[in-house]
Design an enzyme around this catalytic site. Structure first.
Site, PDB file in Angstrom:
ATOM      1  N   LYS A  79       0.850  -1.187   0.000  1.00  0.00           N
ATOM      2  CA  LYS A  79       0.000   0.000   0.000  1.00  0.00           C
ATOM      3  C   LYS A  79       0.891   1.245   0.000  1.00  0.00           C
ATOM      4  CE  LYS A  79      -3.935   1.876   2.610  1.00  0.00           C
ATOM      5  NZ  LYS A  79      -4.802   1.696   3.800  1.00  0.00           N
ATOM      6  N   SER A 154      -9.618   1.228   2.562  1.00  0.00           N
ATOM      7  CA  SER A 154      -8.797   2.038   1.693  1.00  0.00           C
ATOM      8  C   SER A 154      -7.666   1.277   1.006  1.00  0.00           C
ATOM      9  CB  SER A 154      -8.202   3.196   2.484  1.00  0.00           C
ATOM     10  OG  SER A 154      -7.312   2.706   3.476  1.00  0.00           O
ATOM     11  N   SER A 178      -9.634  -1.088   6.648  1.00  0.00           N
ATOM     12  CA  SER A 178      -8.986  -0.887   5.343  1.00  0.00           C
ATOM     13  C   SER A 178      -8.233  -2.085   4.786  1.00  0.00           C
ATOM     14  CB  SER A 178      -8.043   0.311   5.412  1.00  0.00           C
ATOM     15  OG  SER A 178      -8.787   1.498   5.448  1.00  0.00           O
TER      16      SER A 178
END
Lengths: 488, 103
Positions: A79, A154, A178
């Site tokens: 990420k 996310s 997330s």
């Protein structure tokens, strides 16, 4: 069998017996990324040169046989909130578009030490603020199962990359669902770790008291191999846990059944608004787990309905403080056309941040401002204490709890973006876990109209071994986690 | 949320907060935030139902305490590597615009 179809253990066996090289494997993944990612859009940066160099080093290490680990030579993606030395780290924000950290986050350092190969950085909602990756400052990632749907957020880019076979595993980050929510929407296995189990050093913070780094992969067993490599105490993170890291994968190998394990089903999570097929799939999974020997009982988490308002109030406050550093002075975007320093602050932040980020900074600034602090921030922290107590009480009688990850399967791109409150409510089953700091595993457990469904298995602090064991034994009897999307 | 929950959300309040947050909001953004703030603050006011008179706030998400590390001298980042991210620099320093400009 194609290289991207191998599990981490199988890949390791192929590499260590030198049937394949890391360079070959890395090139195969890079080729897939080049071919398939223009549709999925899971990567914001592909670090091809670094990947090929790391693969070359891994091959030398394998050749010499020195310090080989299960992850040596295996590629992955991360990420874009995890700092990577010399590789753009943007948090999918225009304000950090050209930012190159001069150090690695500890989780990345640990994978470097293991000899893994960084393919690139995954798209996300800007600074982790969102549940769909539509809040990325660059572009929206698509759900590999259906390109009209969101991948969740996310860590949507990381989940989509794993689901589409564009990385064998990824590092995600979970502040309020997330890792779990996108894992559920994309049909992969994702672990939200205990707060402090994985060092946050070098993780660009959203909510410092919620943020956790966790693995996303194709099975609970693969997740266990990654967790072993990244977990552990780090003097550079004052909140990291000192307890030694268990040998999770070894324990999974020995696991035979779930006899003696008490599983609680919180009744507040099976309520109106829960999609019927999600409900049915999760209940079927619970039956399966019961058939493995676990004892199942209903429990109550009475403050569940307050988790969303508590979570968002604390998030607004902590995020607005954490984002104060983006001011156009030392790094990142800087709008310097006219005026004095104050103009630089105002214009840089206005231009660099997206709508959702501004909204949360505004709400946080308000919640922390003189006169409102007690009414909002302090009140939220008090209710947070009650939510934590709910979990403590439940764990007096059970070893783990099982719920759905999300009330529905992946929603349509554009469906919730204009109504922020509606978007916040999609996090209804995941945020309480971050308020309590406990771990939770998202495990694929069915499909509805071709879209994956996930169940959430949570436990007390540092119970990762139990959660992975439940996930692993469930996956040894089911094949939901082995299904692949059309773009695979 | 006591009497403060009766807060009046209007453009004046939104502009004041924007100024504190150092955001140069457009008029459209200001209008949008007024309506969204009302919805969101109304939604979180559900916490008023919860009796927290005798509850201590939980600032950390687990019981572990902060663990400061020992202060050791280590090699630091080379200046040029640090400055590579600076929007402007001069003679090993980060350059910023004037703090105050005469009107």
């Amino acid at each position: 069998m194609k290289l991207h179809e191998l599990s981490l253990q199988e890949t390791h066996e192929q590499l260590s017996s030198r049937k394949i090289s890391s360079a070959e494997l890395t090139r195969a993944y890079l080729e897939r990324v080049q071919r398939i990612d223009p549709q999925v859009k899971s990567y914001v940066t592909v670090s091809e040169d670094l990947a090929l160099e790391q693969a070359r080093q891994a091959d030398e290490r394998i050749k010499s046989g020195d310090g080989l680990t299960t992850l040596t030579g295996i590629p992955y993606s991360a990420k874009d909130s995890l700092s990577t030395r010399g590789v753009n780290t943007t948090c999918s924000s225009k304000i950090l578009e050209n930012y190159k950290p001069f150090y690695d986050s500890t989780a990345i350092t640990n994978l470097n030490l293991a000899g893994s190969v960084l393919l690139g950085k995954n798209n996300m909602d800007e600074f982790g603020m969102g549940s769909s990756t539509e809040n990325s400052g660059f572009f929206t990632t698509r759900n590999p199962w259906n390109f009209d749907r969101v991948p969740g957020g996310s860590s949507g880019g990381s989940a989509a990359a794993v689901a589409a076979g564009l990385a064998p595993f990824a590092l995600g980050e979970d502040t309020g669902g997330s890792v779990r929510m996108p894992a559920s929407f994309c049909g992969v296995t994702g672990l939200k770790t205990t707060y402090g189990r994985v060092s946050r050093y070098g993780l660009i913070p959203l909510v410092s008291s919620f943020d956790t780094i966790g693995p996303m992969a194709r099975s609970a067993y693969d997740v266990s191999l990654v967790l072993e490599a990244i977990a552990g105490h780090d003097p550079k993170d004052g909140t990291s846990r000192v307890e030694s890291v268990q040998n999770y994968s070894e324990s999974l190998k020995k696991a035979e059944n779930l006899r003696g394990l008490r599983i609680g089903i919180p009744k507040e999570y099976f309520v109106e608004g829960l999609d019927k097929e999600v409900d049915a799939s999760v209940r079927a999974a619970i039956k399966q787990i019961e058939s493995l020997g676990a004892e199942v009982m209903e429990v109550s988490l009475p403050h569940t309905q307050y988790a969303i308002p508590v979570y968002y109030l604390i998030l607004f406050a902590e995020a607005s403080s954490n984002l104060a550093k983006y001011d156009g002075v030392r790094f990142g975007l800087s709008e310097r056309t006219t005026g004095d320093l104050m103009d630089v602050y105002l214009k840089t932040r206005e231009t660099g941040f997206g709508a959702e980020t501004k909204r949360r900074i505004m709400l946080g600034t308000f919640a922390l401002s003189a006169g409102y602090y007690d009414a909002y921030y302090l009140k939220a922290q008090k209710v947070r204490a009650l939510i934590r107590q709910d979990f403590q009480k439940a764990f007096e009688t059970c070893d783990a709890l099982i719920t759905p990850v999300a009330p529905t399967t992946a929603f349509r791109i554009g469906e919730k973006i204009s109504n922020p409150l509606d978007m916040y409510l999609s996090d209804v089953f995941v945020v309480a876990i971050n308020l309590a700091g406990i771990p939770a595993l998202s495990v694929p457990c069915g499909f509805s109209n071709g879209l994956p469904i996930g169940m959430q298995v949570m436990g007390p602090h540092l119970s990762e071994e139990t959660l992975l064991r439940i996930g692993h034994l469930y996956q040894s009897q089911t094949d939901w986690h082995t299904k692949h999307p059309p773009c695979w | 949320m006591s009497e403060k929950a009766q807060i009046r959300v209007d453009e004046k309040l939104v502009r004041e907060i924007a100024s504190l947050a150092r955001l140069d909001l457009t008029d459209d953004e200001t209008k949008m935030f007024v309506s969204q703030f009302k919805d969101i603050l109304d939604y979180v006011s559900v916490l008023n139902e919860v009796d927290t008179d005798n509850v201590a706030p939980a600032y950390l998400s687990s019981s572990n305490k902060n663990m400061p590390r020992e202060d050791r001298v280590e090699e630091s980042v080379p200046t040029e590597e640090f400055l590579a991210n600076a929007p402007q620099s001069k003679d090993d320093y980060v350059l910023i615009p004037r703090v105050h400009v005469e009107q």
